[in-house]
Design a protein around this motif. Structure first.
Motif, PDB file in Angstrom:
ATOM      1  N   LEU A   1       0.832  -1.197   0.000  1.00 34.20           N
ATOM      2  CA  LEU A   1       0.000   0.000   0.000  1.00 34.20           C
ATOM      3  C   LEU A   1       0.873   1.255   0.000  1.00 34.20           C
ATOM      4  O   LEU A   1       1.947   1.286   0.610  1.00 34.20           O
ATOM      5  CB  LEU A   1      -0.910   0.022   1.225  1.00 34.20           C
ATOM      6  CG  LEU A   1      -1.889  -1.147   1.410  1.00 34.20           C
ATOM      7  CD1 LEU A   1      -2.751  -0.904   2.641  1.00 34.20           C
ATOM      8  CD2 LEU A   1      -2.751  -1.337   0.175  1.00 34.20           C
ATOM      9  N   GLY A   2       0.415   2.294  -0.672  1.00 33.47           N
ATOM     10  CA  GLY A   2       1.126   3.566  -0.673  1.00 33.47           C
ATOM     11  C   GLY A   2       2.516   3.501  -1.266  1.00 33.47           C
ATOM     12  O   GLY A   2       3.374   4.294  -0.895  1.00 33.47           O
ATOM     13  N   GLU A   3       2.758   2.548  -2.163  1.00 32.84           N
ATOM     14  CA  GLU A   3       4.062   2.363  -2.808  1.00 32.84           C
ATOM     15  C   GLU A   3       5.148   1.977  -1.805  1.00 32.84           C
ATOM     16  O   GLU A   3       6.334   2.214  -2.025  1.00 32.84           O
ATOM     17  CB  GLU A   3       4.484   3.637  -3.561  1.00 32.84           C
ATOM     18  CG  GLU A   3       3.497   4.077  -4.633  1.00 32.84           C
ATOM     19  CD  GLU A   3       3.916   5.371  -5.312  1.00 32.84           C
ATOM     20  OE1 GLU A   3       5.129   5.606  -5.431  1.00 32.84           O
ATOM     21  OE2 GLU A   3       3.033   6.135  -5.715  1.00 32.84           O
ATOM     22  N   MET A   4       4.737   1.333  -0.699  1.00 34.02           N
ATOM     23  CA  MET A   4       5.684   0.901   0.330  1.00 34.02           C
ATOM     24  C   MET A   4       5.563  -0.612   0.497  1.00 34.02           C
ATOM     25  O   MET A   4       4.486  -1.107   0.877  1.00 34.02           O
ATOM     26  CB  MET A   4       5.386   1.614   1.645  1.00 34.02           C
ATOM     27  CG  MET A   4       5.523   3.119   1.571  1.00 34.02           C
ATOM     28  SD  MET A   4       4.947   3.981   3.071  1.00 34.02           S
ATOM     29  CE  MET A   4       3.164   3.684   2.966  1.00 34.02           C
ATOM     30  N   PRO A   5       6.620  -1.363   0.225  1.00 33.76           N
ATOM     31  CA  PRO A   5       6.539  -2.828   0.290  1.00 33.76           C
ATOM     32  C   PRO A   5       6.121  -3.374   1.647  1.00 33.76           C
ATOM     33  O   PRO A   5       5.522  -4.450   1.730  1.00 33.76           O
ATOM     34  CB  PRO A   5       7.972  -3.274  -0.063  1.00 33.76           C
ATOM     35  CG  PRO A   5       8.527  -2.155  -0.874  1.00 33.76           C
ATOM     36  CD  PRO A   5       7.932  -0.908  -0.296  1.00 33.76           C
ATOM     37  N   THR A   6       6.414  -2.651   2.729  1.00 37.69           N
ATOM     38  CA  THR A   6       6.101  -3.173   4.061  1.00 37.69           C
ATOM     39  C   THR A   6       4.785  -2.623   4.620  1.00 37.69           C
ATOM     40  O   THR A   6       4.497  -2.784   5.810  1.00 37.69           O
ATOM     41  CB  THR A   6       7.240  -2.872   5.051  1.00 37.69           C
ATOM     42  OG1 THR A   6       7.524  -1.467   5.035  1.00 37.69           O
ATOM     43  CG2 THR A   6       8.494  -3.646   4.671  1.00 37.69           C
ATOM     44  N   ALA A   7       3.978  -1.990   3.788  1.00 38.38           N
ATOM     45  CA  ALA A   7       2.645  -1.528   4.199  1.00 38.38           C
ATOM     46  C   ALA A   7       1.605  -2.506   3.671  1.00 38.38           C
ATOM     47  O   ALA A   7       1.668  -2.924   2.511  1.00 38.38           O
ATOM     48  CB  ALA A   7       2.371  -0.134   3.658  1.00 38.38           C
ATOM     49  N   PHE A   8       0.626  -2.876   4.517  1.00 37.68           N
ATOM     50  CA  PHE A   8      -0.366  -3.854   4.074  1.00 37.68           C
ATOM     51  C   PHE A   8      -1.684  -3.682   4.806  1.00 37.68           C
ATOM     52  O   PHE A   8      -1.767  -2.990   5.837  1.00 37.68           O
ATOM     53  CB  PHE A   8       0.162  -5.285   4.265  1.00 37.68           C
ATOM     54  CG  PHE A   8       0.335  -5.701   5.704  1.00 37.68           C
ATOM     55  CD1 PHE A   8      -0.677  -6.350   6.402  1.00 37.68           C
ATOM     56  CD2 PHE A   8       1.536  -5.446   6.381  1.00 37.68           C
ATOM     57  CE1 PHE A   8      -0.509  -6.742   7.727  1.00 37.68           C
ATOM     58  CE2 PHE A   8       1.708  -5.834   7.708  1.00 37.68           C
ATOM     59  CZ  PHE A   8       0.684  -6.490   8.381  1.00 37.68           C
ATOM     60  N   ARG A   9      -2.710  -4.310   4.239  1.00 33.54           N
ATOM     61  CA  ARG A   9      -4.038  -4.350   4.861  1.00 33.54           C
ATOM     62  C   ARG A   9      -4.506  -5.797   4.864  1.00 33.54           C
ATOM     63  O   ARG A   9      -4.395  -6.509   3.860  1.00 33.54           O
ATOM     64  CB  ARG A   9      -5.020  -3.487   4.073  1.00 33.54           C
ATOM     65  CG  ARG A   9      -6.479  -3.621   4.537  1.00 33.54           C
ATOM     66  CD  ARG A   9      -7.394  -2.624   3.843  1.00 33.54           C
ATOM     67  NE  ARG A   9      -7.216  -2.623   2.412  1.00 33.54           N
ATOM     68  CZ  ARG A   9      -7.236  -1.540   1.646  1.00 33.54           C
ATOM     69  NH1 ARG A   9      -7.411  -0.349   2.183  1.00 33.54           N
ATOM     70  NH2 ARG A   9      -7.079  -1.619   0.333  1.00 33.54           N
TER      71      ARG A   9
END
Length: 472
Positions: free
Chosen positions: A56-64
């Protein structure tokens, strides 16, 4: 009774949650680089049948991670980034595991794990048919640099939520009603002309002179900002040698204020000062907007549900051994810091807290309307959807965040506080799912408070996540 079932479901997860928190504590990772930490949470959520969307948000370590269907949709926010130079063993003296290495001095090894535990507790309730709706856990990287939720919000990650809840490790268990400061993080880089500082200074144009003039201009501006505004900076590049006129120099600023509008006014003024400094020194200036965030807007309706849940749960339940280690840690904290931590606490609780090593009795909501000195990207979420936040007692009394004492506690008794926080998150989310009228009341309050000022991302068009920024 159904909420009690959520508590029981979380309790059955106790050892797994403690093990997850320990794994993240043992492998601390800085913001936007939390690959192992995020994977610990993702693996557990996928094992439970959550649908996980990464990047998410172009960040590999962001998730839902989502479970259930239909409305309402309640989000639980989690974090897992560490801090630089806060490596510490579990002991009551400063002793790094890895000198100069990162460590969890803000308790984010507990933070995200508790959110996963709460989400699993609610998932079990949906699975049993006790409640309808959707529960979502948000893996939010890089909170320490105020990046993760800001870039996720820009891409609409939270737009569909009916409410969001979150927490933070602390020295007290209490709902959070005080506000935080909005913030801009900006780098100003001046470009001049290099020359020999003794033989031909007239042929050079000093970028460092421009930085110093710029800083002087900002000092004079300080007289004309609000009392709560904060402006702080560091010169990250001032040249290499005294006998060379610096062709490039960079100064990095944080601008904070109680409202987003004032932050923007100050930042715009600073841009004009930078242009003036460049004109005075015949240099050029480039303004790089790193990140920014909104002030935290607590939702009283959601916060009241959090408080009801905390009252039902009671104390965290620390052992005599936990309290003895906490007493040793408290002994390393200056007395004035302990007193300062009691400044906004209700008077009837102050003496008990002062005398305790850990104080895990829930404290009623307080400090409503106060504005703290820090910033959090939870603020951005709170301007998108009704948001409630609380603190849970995981540190010795008086312990400041971002310290080795906090790191030591987060690797030890603080894990019990994380399980407690998971129960509060799960119980609160369950209550919101079960009672749409409460969600409607929270939404009405949200619209009354925000008025015509809707959320707009502070990020200029084309801003990319700053993967090179690893310290707050």
């Amino acid at each position: 009774m159904a909420r009690a079932n959520v508590f029981e479901a979380v309790e059955r997860e106790r050892e797994r949650l403690r093990a997850m928190a320990q794994r993240i504590w043992e492998t601390p990772e800085l913001g936007l680089h939390e690959e192992k930490s995020a994977q610990v949470l993702i693996d557990r959520l996928e094992e439970e049948g959550f649908d996980v969307e990464e990047g998410l948000g172009e960040m590999p370590t962001a998730f839902r991670a989502s479970y259930g269907s239909g409305d309402p949709t309640i989000g639980i926010l989690g974090e897992y980034d560490a801090l630089p130079d806060l490596s510490q063993k579990v002991k009551a003296e400063h002793d790094p595991v890895e000198p100069g290495g990162p460590g969890h001095g803000c308790g984010h090894n507990l933070f995200g794990v508790a959110g996963v535990g709460g989400a699993i507790g609610v998932k079990r309730a949906i699975e049993r048919g006790d409640v309808d709706g959707t529960i979502e856990f948000y893996g939010c990287p890089a909170e320490e640099t105020l990046v993760g939720k800001v870039f996720m919000a820009r891409d609409g990650a939270f737009d569909h939520l009916d409410a969001a809840i979150t927490w933070h490790p602390s020295t007290l268990s209490t709902p959070t009603l005080d506000r935080s400061l909005a913030m801009d993080s900006i780098r100003f880089t001046f470009e001049g002309v290099s020359a020999h500082a003794a033989a031909s200074p007239e042929s050079g144009r000093s970028a460092l002179d421009a930085v110093e003039l710029f800083n002087t201009g900002v000092e004079y501006m300080r007289e004309h900002v609000s009392e709560k505004a904060r402006i702080h900076y560091v010169i990250t590049n001032g040249g290499e040698a005294p006998n060379v006129v610096p062709a490039e120099a960079t100064v990095w600023y944080y601008v904070r204020a109680p409202t987003r509008a004032e932050v923007e006014r100050i930042s715009d003024w600073m841009t004009e000062i930078a242009d003036g400094a460049a004109m005075m020194t015949q240099t050029e200036v480039d303004r790089q907007y790193v990140t920014g965030c909104w002030d935290y807007l607590p939702n009283r309706t959601v916060s009241d549900v959090i408080w009801e849940t905390m009252r039902e749960l009671g104390e965290v339940g620390y052992s005599d051994e936990d309290r003895a280690f906490a007493a040793d840690l408290k002994g390393t904290v200056p007395d004035e810091q302990v007193e300062g931590s009691l400044e906004d606490v209700p008077e009837e609780y102050a003496d008990e807290i002062r005398d305790a090593s850990i104080y895990d009795v829930p404290v009623p909501p307080h400090a409503e309307g106060n504005v703290g000195g820090g910033s959090t990207d939870v603020g951005d979420v709170s301007w998108i959807t009704p948001t409630g936040q609380f603190r849970a007692a995981t540190w010795a009394v008086g312990t400041p965040g971002h310290t080795w004492q906090a790191t030591a506690a987060n690797g030890d008794f603080g894990k019990k506080g994380a399980v407690y926080a998971a129960k509060v998150l799960g119980g609160t989310a369950y209550e919101l799912l079960e009672n749409p009228d409460i969600v409607a009341e929270a939404t009405e309050e949200f619209h009354e408070v925000t008025g015509e000022r809707g959320y707009e991302t502070p990020l200029p068009s084309g801003t990319e996540p700053p993967f090179d920024i690893t310290s707050p």
